[in-house]
Design a protein around this motif. Sequence first.
Motif, mmCIF file in Angstrom:
data_model
loop_
_atom_site.group_PDB
_atom_site.id
_atom_site.type_symbol
_atom_site.label_atom_id
_atom_site.label_comp_id
_atom_site.label_asym_id
_atom_site.label_seq_id
_atom_site.Cartn_x
_atom_site.Cartn_y
_atom_site.Cartn_z
ATOM 1 N N ILE A 108 0.835 -1.203 0.000
ATOM 2 C CA ILE A 108 0.000 0.000 0.000
ATOM 3 C C ILE A 108 0.870 1.255 0.000
ATOM 4 O O ILE A 108 0.645 2.194 -0.776
ATOM 5 N N ILE A 109 1.871 1.270 0.867
ATOM 6 C CA ILE A 109 2.755 2.439 0.952
ATOM 7 C C ILE A 109 3.506 2.654 -0.353
ATOM 8 O O ILE A 109 3.615 3.790 -0.843
ATOM 9 N N GLN A 110 4.032 1.588 -0.938
ATOM 10 C CA GLN A 110 4.768 1.729 -2.191
ATOM 11 C C GLN A 110 3.876 2.267 -3.300
ATOM 12 O O GLN A 110 4.285 3.115 -4.094
ATOM 13 N N ARG A 111 2.628 1.808 -3.332
ATOM 14 C CA ARG A 111 1.681 2.290 -4.343
ATOM 15 C C ARG A 111 1.390 3.779 -4.131
ATOM 16 O O ARG A 111 1.335 4.550 -5.101
ATOM 17 N N LEU A 112 1.248 4.196 -2.876
ATOM 18 C CA LEU A 112 0.994 5.603 -2.589
ATOM 19 C C LEU A 112 2.183 6.476 -2.982
ATOM 20 O O LEU A 112 2.016 7.557 -3.547
ATOM 21 N N ILE A 113 3.378 5.998 -2.682
ATOM 22 C CA ILE A 113 4.582 6.750 -3.064
ATOM 23 C C ILE A 113 4.654 6.903 -4.580
ATOM 24 O O ILE A 113 4.969 7.979 -5.102
ATOM 25 N N ASP A 114 4.329 5.821 -5.304
ATOM 26 C CA ASP A 114 4.337 5.876 -6.768
ATOM 27 C C ASP A 114 3.337 6.911 -7.296
ATOM 28 O O ASP A 114 3.530 7.473 -8.379
ATOM 29 N N LEU A 115 2.283 7.166 -6.530
ATOM 30 C CA LEU A 115 1.258 8.122 -6.925
ATOM 31 C C LEU A 115 1.563 9.537 -6.437
ATOM 32 O O LEU A 115 0.736 10.437 -6.567
ATOM 33 N N GLY A 116 2.751 9.718 -5.845
ATOM 34 C CA GLY A 116 3.175 11.051 -5.440
ATOM 35 C C GLY A 116 2.694 11.488 -4.073
ATOM 36 O O GLY A 116 2.629 12.689 -3.782
ATOM 37 N N VAL A 117 2.380 10.540 -3.208
ATOM 38 C CA VAL A 117 1.857 10.837 -1.876
ATOM 39 C C VAL A 117 3.000 10.963 -0.873
ATOM 40 O O VAL A 117 3.994 10.226 -0.939
ATOM 41 N N TYR A 118 2.853 11.891 0.076
ATOM 42 C CA TYR A 118 3.754 11.963 1.231
ATOM 43 C C TYR A 118 3.150 11.074 2.318
ATOM 44 O O TYR A 118 2.016 11.290 2.756
ATOM 45 N N VAL A 119 3.909 10.066 2.750
ATOM 46 C CA VAL A 119 3.387 9.051 3.665
ATOM 47 C C VAL A 119 4.063 9.179 5.026
ATOM 48 O O VAL A 119 5.293 9.223 5.128
ATOM 49 N N GLN A 120 3.251 9.229 6.077
ATOM 50 C CA GLN A 120 3.774 9.223 7.441
ATOM 51 C C GLN A 120 3.126 8.053 8.190
ATOM 52 O O GLN A 120 1.917 7.813 8.066
ATOM 53 N N VAL A 121 3.963 7.309 8.931
ATOM 54 C CA VAL A 121 3.497 6.040 9.492
ATOM 55 C C VAL A 121 3.882 5.914 10.963
ATOM 56 O O VAL A 121 4.848 6.527 11.439
ATOM 57 N N TYR A 122 3.107 5.064 11.648
ATOM 58 C CA TYR A 122 3.444 4.701 13.025
ATOM 59 C C TYR A 122 3.040 3.253 13.271
ATOM 60 O O TYR A 122 1.954 2.809 12.874
ATOM 61 N N ASP A 123 3.926 2.532 13.945
ATOM 62 C CA ASP A 123 3.640 1.181 14.421
ATOM 63 C C ASP A 123 4.369 1.005 15.749
ATOM 64 O O ASP A 123 5.549 1.374 15.860
ATOM 65 N N PRO A 124 3.722 0.454 16.764
ATOM 66 C CA PRO A 124 4.365 0.349 18.075
ATOM 67 C C PRO A 124 5.567 -0.580 18.124
ATOM 68 O O PRO A 124 6.411 -0.450 19.012
ATOM 69 N N LEU A 125 5.695 -1.514 17.173
ATOM 70 C CA LEU A 125 6.812 -2.458 17.222
ATOM 71 C C LEU A 125 7.610 -2.568 15.931
ATOM 72 O O LEU A 125 8.809 -2.866 15.964
ATOM 73 N N ALA A 126 6.977 -2.355 14.789
ATOM 74 C CA ALA A 126 7.567 -2.788 13.520
ATOM 75 C C ALA A 126 8.351 -1.721 12.771
ATOM 76 O O ALA A 126 8.874 -2.000 11.689
ATOM 77 N N MET A 127 8.473 -0.506 13.296
ATOM 78 C CA MET A 127 9.143 0.549 12.521
ATOM 79 C C MET A 127 10.631 0.273 12.332
ATOM 80 O O MET A 127 11.164 0.491 11.237
ATOM 81 N N GLU A 128 11.314 -0.180 13.361
ATOM 82 C CA GLU A 128 12.743 -0.483 13.217
ATOM 83 C C GLU A 128 12.967 -1.598 12.211
ATOM 84 O O GLU A 128 13.906 -1.555 11.410
ATOM 85 N N GLN A 129 12.104 -2.600 12.257
ATOM 86 C CA GLN A 129 12.222 -3.700 11.306
ATOM 87 C C GLN A 129 11.985 -3.214 9.881
ATOM 88 O O GLN A 129 12.645 -3.641 8.934
#
Length: 454
Positions: free
Chosen positions: A355-376
């Motif tokens: 989903i994120i990759q598709r949004l980036i391809d469409l020119g979207v600025y993406v900001q995300v949060y996950d309590p555990l998975a961001m470092e991974q």
Amino acid sequence: MKVVMIGSGYVGLTTGVALSYIGHEVSIIDIDVKKIDKLKNRIPPFHEQGLEQLLQETSSSMSFYDHWEGINLDVDIIILAVGTPSKSNNEADLSYVEDAARQIGNKLTRNMNPLIVNKSTVPIGAADKVKQIIMQTCTAKGFVSHIQVASNPEFLREGEALYDSFYPDRIIVGVDSDFARNQLYSLYQPILERTFKPLSVLPKARNATLPPFISTSPNSAELIKYAANSFLAMKISFINEFANLAEQVGADITEVARGIGLDERIGTRFLNAGIGWGGSCFGKDTRAIIQTGKQYGSEMSIVQTVVQTNDKQRELVVKKLQNYLKVLRGKTIGILGLAFKPNTDDIRDAPSIDIIQRLIDLGVYVQVYDPLAMEQCKLSHPSLDIHYTETAEEVFNQAHAIILVTEWEEFRTLSYQHLVQRMRNNLVIDGRNFLNGEIITEYGYTYSGIGKGS
């Protein structure tokens, strides 16, 4: 019993800790030096409920090795729990399994007779292949090995892998002899009879019924694993197909799922509509069994449709964004959740990444949060051009829309009534039907779930 576990991933480590806790002496070997260094210091290499505490409790009966020279194979049981990633043609790659078999053959001597147990998810016939490799390696050393190889597939859920190790629905063993069957029964006897000391770090058993011990052939055991994962994936894709129809005809898929799930022949589990399944197993295993079917002239048409439906489902939230916001280029989209499911930091085949990759391809600025998975995510996808926020609340800052991707419990209790004021637009797309749409709407949002046509 003395047990050697080859592999310290989700399956190898959680199974090894459980076996150690119930009284066995377990040695784990993995060629990943950094991971073994962590484990020697009782630091878990991934998140799993209760794992850190049980690593401490089992310190006297567990040892870790990063090379074969230090390992002793004069034991009762050797378990293979190594990875079987997909090849480019979607077949399961057995190179790690075969390499482990060769290493076993190199280390065995004439007077050693451990039972070899294949716990990795492998194509049908892999038990015979492992046996062949070990016997050929021993023959090259000048003696005939009468080694036996059994299949013992795992059915562990990430995030609840330790619970599933201690309280399994069933234990499946594929064996060719009473010796192999009896060895495996003895290995799991405290779990089968539930005589182990209760664990303070895990919830109590949800089912008072003791797990059945099912003995079958190695080929059947190997196929059971693929059939189980394919069926679970099918239930999810099935309800998602109906969710898409429900949205068009004005029905509510959560009511539909409850209405069919109360039929005991169907059951309520795995009927949660959303953006599809991910993780390390379903995608890999469904594609592998499709390839196996092709090899034997047996078209797995239902499983093929299951995969296709799941792939299309990931595009659904992007289409919803386009329907509401029209042109996405230059927009800011907040993503709640990266892990493929809650209570884990695993992002393998996670819907969030597509989903994120598709949004980036469409020119979207993406900001995300996950309590555990961001470092991974940073480690696995260093080139992914996204902004990681320090809190879930920051995801709402100047966002034109929020997409809930992973149903973390903390996302249910955010101060949505205040967070709407931080946004440029008030759209919330609930990719897991996790939030109460009526309440979210009362807070001033435009709410869109999956299959919520009403």
